[in-house]
Motif scaffolding. Structure first.
Motif, mmCIF file in Angstrom:
data_model
loop_
_atom_site.group_PDB
_atom_site.id
_atom_site.type_symbol
_atom_site.label_atom_id
_atom_site.label_comp_id
_atom_site.label_asym_id
_atom_site.label_seq_id
_atom_site.Cartn_x
_atom_site.Cartn_y
_atom_site.Cartn_z
ATOM 1 N N TYR A 191 3.350 1.745 -5.891
ATOM 2 C CA TYR A 191 2.315 2.653 -5.378
ATOM 3 C C TYR A 191 1.244 1.871 -4.621
ATOM 4 C CZ TYR A 191 4.217 6.385 -8.273
ATOM 5 O OH TYR A 191 5.042 7.328 -8.823
ATOM 6 N N ARG A 192 0.717 2.519 -3.579
ATOM 7 C CA ARG A 192 -0.365 1.890 -2.805
ATOM 8 C C ARG A 192 -1.660 2.634 -3.103
ATOM 9 N NH1 ARG A 192 3.087 3.231 2.216
ATOM 10 N NH2 ARG A 192 3.188 4.975 0.786
ATOM 11 N N LEU A 193 -2.607 1.892 -3.631
ATOM 12 C CA LEU A 193 -3.878 2.525 -4.007
ATOM 13 C C LEU A 193 -5.002 2.041 -3.100
ATOM 14 C CD1 LEU A 193 -2.338 3.571 -6.408
ATOM 15 C CD2 LEU A 193 -4.161 2.783 -7.914
ATOM 16 N N LEU A 194 -5.756 2.984 -2.598
ATOM 17 C CA LEU A 194 -6.916 2.657 -1.773
ATOM 18 C C LEU A 194 -8.144 2.990 -2.621
ATOM 19 C CD1 LEU A 194 -7.963 1.798 1.002
ATOM 20 C CD2 LEU A 194 -7.611 4.142 1.810
ATOM 21 N N VAL A 227 -4.097 -3.399 -10.022
ATOM 22 C CA VAL A 227 -3.248 -4.525 -9.600
ATOM 23 C C VAL A 227 -2.525 -5.100 -10.824
ATOM 24 C CG1 VAL A 227 -4.924 -6.448 -9.723
ATOM 25 C CG2 VAL A 227 -3.159 -6.452 -7.969
ATOM 26 N N THR A 228 -3.187 -5.070 -11.979
ATOM 27 C CA THR A 228 -2.560 -5.547 -13.215
ATOM 28 C C THR A 228 -1.359 -4.673 -13.568
ATOM 29 O OG1 THR A 228 -4.746 -6.212 -13.973
ATOM 30 C CG2 THR A 228 -3.052 -6.118 -15.645
ATOM 31 N N ARG A 229 -1.432 -3.421 -13.197
ATOM 32 C CA ARG A 229 -0.344 -2.495 -13.524
ATOM 33 C C ARG A 229 0.681 -2.387 -12.396
ATOM 34 N NH1 ARG A 229 -3.539 2.338 -16.697
ATOM 35 N NH2 ARG A 229 -1.546 3.397 -16.420
ATOM 36 N N GLY A 230 0.596 -3.290 -11.434
ATOM 37 C CA GLY A 230 1.663 -3.414 -10.443
ATOM 38 C C GLY A 230 1.414 -2.748 -9.101
ATOM 39 N N ALA A 231 0.266 -2.069 -8.930
ATOM 40 C CA ALA A 231 0.019 -1.372 -7.658
ATOM 41 C C ALA A 231 -0.345 -2.359 -6.551
ATOM 42 C CB ALA A 231 -1.118 -0.369 -7.836
ATOM 43 N N ARG A 232 -0.118 -1.917 -5.307
ATOM 44 C CA ARG A 232 -0.653 -2.672 -4.160
ATOM 45 C C ARG A 232 -2.027 -2.097 -3.891
ATOM 46 N NH1 ARG A 232 2.492 -2.206 1.176
ATOM 47 N NH2 ARG A 232 0.430 -1.852 2.030
ATOM 48 N N PHE A 268 -3.608 7.242 5.450
ATOM 49 C CA PHE A 268 -2.295 7.891 5.515
ATOM 50 C C PHE A 268 -1.203 7.058 4.858
ATOM 51 C CE2 PHE A 268 -4.663 10.170 8.770
ATOM 52 C CZ PHE A 268 -4.507 11.443 8.223
ATOM 53 N N GLU A 269 -1.503 5.785 4.650
ATOM 54 C CA GLU A 269 -0.501 4.910 4.035
ATOM 55 C C GLU A 269 -0.631 4.843 2.524
ATOM 56 O OE1 GLU A 269 0.246 1.244 6.129
ATOM 57 O OE2 GLU A 269 1.427 2.826 7.121
ATOM 58 N N CYS A 270 -1.699 5.422 1.963
ATOM 59 C CA CYS A 270 -1.902 5.236 0.523
ATOM 60 C C CYS A 270 -1.339 6.407 -0.275
ATOM 61 C CB CYS A 270 -3.376 5.009 0.197
ATOM 62 S SG CYS A 270 -4.356 6.513 0.187
ATOM 63 N N ASP A 271 -0.972 6.111 -1.513
ATOM 64 C CA ASP A 271 -0.495 7.172 -2.413
ATOM 65 C C ASP A 271 -1.664 7.815 -3.147
ATOM 66 O OD1 ASP A 271 2.430 6.759 -2.101
ATOM 67 O OD2 ASP A 271 1.886 4.754 -2.779
ATOM 68 N N ALA A 272 -2.697 7.025 -3.391
ATOM 69 C CA ALA A 272 -3.878 7.583 -4.068
ATOM 70 C C ALA A 272 -5.133 6.944 -3.514
ATOM 71 C CB ALA A 272 -3.793 7.334 -5.574
ATOM 72 N N LEU A 273 -6.172 7.760 -3.366
ATOM 73 C CA LEU A 273 -7.486 7.254 -2.949
ATOM 74 C C LEU A 273 -8.458 7.478 -4.100
ATOM 75 C CD1 LEU A 273 -9.715 6.338 -0.956
ATOM 76 C CD2 LEU A 273 -9.863 8.729 -0.185
#
Ligand code: CTP
Length: 403
Positions: A191-194, A227-232, A268-273
């Protein structure tokens, strides 16, 4: 055995056996807290010879009992057993392992172990002869057969002149094993988080600005947990004076316009903001290039800033999860519920900032409200804990099918 566990899913009983390695568990406790766990320490009476209850109370911030005969009306062994999501016992002595293997309940810790169905990790530490003694070997085998995870002690120097297998493992190794049990290591992998943090500033002139008291600690805590849980993780940080986080891309900004631009580029590239930042509500219409003389400072004409979160939410895709933070001083939940709908958010954390209590602090107190009317109360927790509770909610929504 049925297990109830806590609503946060992060309640840990840290059991301490009577070995010299008890002092190392002070560090283990701290690390567990940093990872967002809520820890209650239950030392055996013997272990208090090594580290006293006062130390555990001071470090955990919670009352510490070791016998069932203390605070009897609270029925501590059953309450603790019901509340525990996990039990971690370290150091576990040969005697403690034997008592647990026999199903004895002669102090508070063994009572709790017997009454709880929570996953249990045992971290032994003892002299090599005791570890290798057939009684201990058989007891460990019994525990493993019953589903306890028993770590093997490390080889090395022990107290006195002993060398061999029996050392208490390094804190990082215990945490690693514990996280495996909790299954958190990588639940946000892919997942990508912003995330935004801090407070935007609007220049009045080269030396003055309109700003707010946000320190950025909450946004940084969310970024670290994610980030500890693996997100970008990309972190847009407005005026934060906090150390970088390994593995997190930090984009420093100053004004609301800067933040808007960086958000637009990445949204637009993130899964969650997750909008932790406090956005300045207004900016001077005409910031001065030269320092304004004080006799010309009587009034500053302001114009409102755009609502960044609301305008992004208006363009969000079905699969994106949006989280806001609200700082309210009155009618918290009512205002927050309206704000969540008005801004089209999935989750909103509302905290009570009356008296400036939260700004700059490591602690927070508030309620996460969800779009479907749910409320999760976070009472006096660290910002790291809130970060993880919030990420659980984000993760849950990210894993839902998009209908
Ligand atoms: N927010 C935003 N842009 C703004 C103001 C707020 O993106 N111009 C975001 C914040 O980052 C936060 C959420 O909206 O996640 C709620 O912030 P808050 O200051 O409580 O909202 P306001 O709309 O300013 O509400 P109020 O009228 O209570 O000041």
């Amino acid at each position: 055995m049925s297990r109830s566990g806590s609503s946060s899913g992060r309640e840990v009983i840290l059991g301490i056996g009577g070995g010299i390695a008890a002092y190392k568990s002070c560090d283990l406790l701290r690390r567990l807290q940093e990872y967002g766990f809520l820890v209650t320490v239950v030392p055996t009476p013997a272990s208090l010879n090594f580290v006293g209850a006062t130390t555990w109370e001071a470090l955990s911030g919670r009352p510490v009992l070791s016998e069932v005969w203390q605070d009897v009306p609270s029925v501590a062994h059953i309450n603790l057993a019901n509340r525990a999501d996990y039990i971690l016992i370290g150091p576990a002595t040969a005697d403690l392992i034997a008592r647990i293997a026999q199903g004895r309940a002669d102090d508070l810790l063994t009572n709790v172990v017997l009454a709880s169905g929570a996953p249990k990790l045992i971290v032994p530490a003892m002299h090599p002869q005791m570890w290798l003694n057939p009684s201990t070997v058989a007891n460990v085998e019994t525990l493993r057969e019953r589903g306890f995870i028993v770590m093997a002690p490390e080889v090395g120097r022990l107290t006195g002149s002993d060398v061999g297998q029996g050392r208490f493992p390094e804190t990082a190794k215990i945490i690693e094993q514990f996280q495996e049990i909790v299954g958190w290591n990588s639940d946000l992998l892919g997942y990508r988080l912003l995330i935004t943090a801090g407070g935007t500033r609007e220049p009045i002139d080269p030396v003055r600005f309109i700003g707010n008291r946000s320190s950025g600690k909450q946004g940084y805590a969310v970024a670290l947990a994610a980030v500890t849980r693996g997100a970008r993780v990309q972190l847009i940080a407005a005026n934060c004076e906090l150390p970088d986080i390994e593995g997190v891309e930090i984009i420093p900004v100053e004004t609301t316009a800067d933040m808007a631009r960086e958000l637009d580029e990445r949204f637009f590239e993130c899964d969650a903001l997750i909008m932790c930042a406090a956005v300045a509500d207004a900016r001077p219409v005409r910031p001065s290039i030269e320092k304004i003389k004080k006799n010309e400072l009587e009034s500053i004409e302001l114009e409102p800033n755009p609502d960044l979160l609301a305008s992004l939410a208006a363009k969000k895709s079905l699969s994106q999860v949006l989280v806001g933070f609200a700082a309210e001083t009155q009618d918290h939940l009512e205002n927050a519920a309206q704000k969540l709908l008005r801004k089209n958010l999935d989750l909103l954390y509302v905290n009570d900032v009356s008296g400036g209590a939260i700004f700059g602090s490591d602690m927070t107190r508030g309620t996460i409200i969800t779009r479907d009317g749910g409320e999760i109360v976070v009472s006096e927790a660290s910002k790291d804990t809130l970060a993880n509770v919030l990420l659980d909610q984000v993760n849950f929504r990210l894993s839902l099918p998009n209908v």
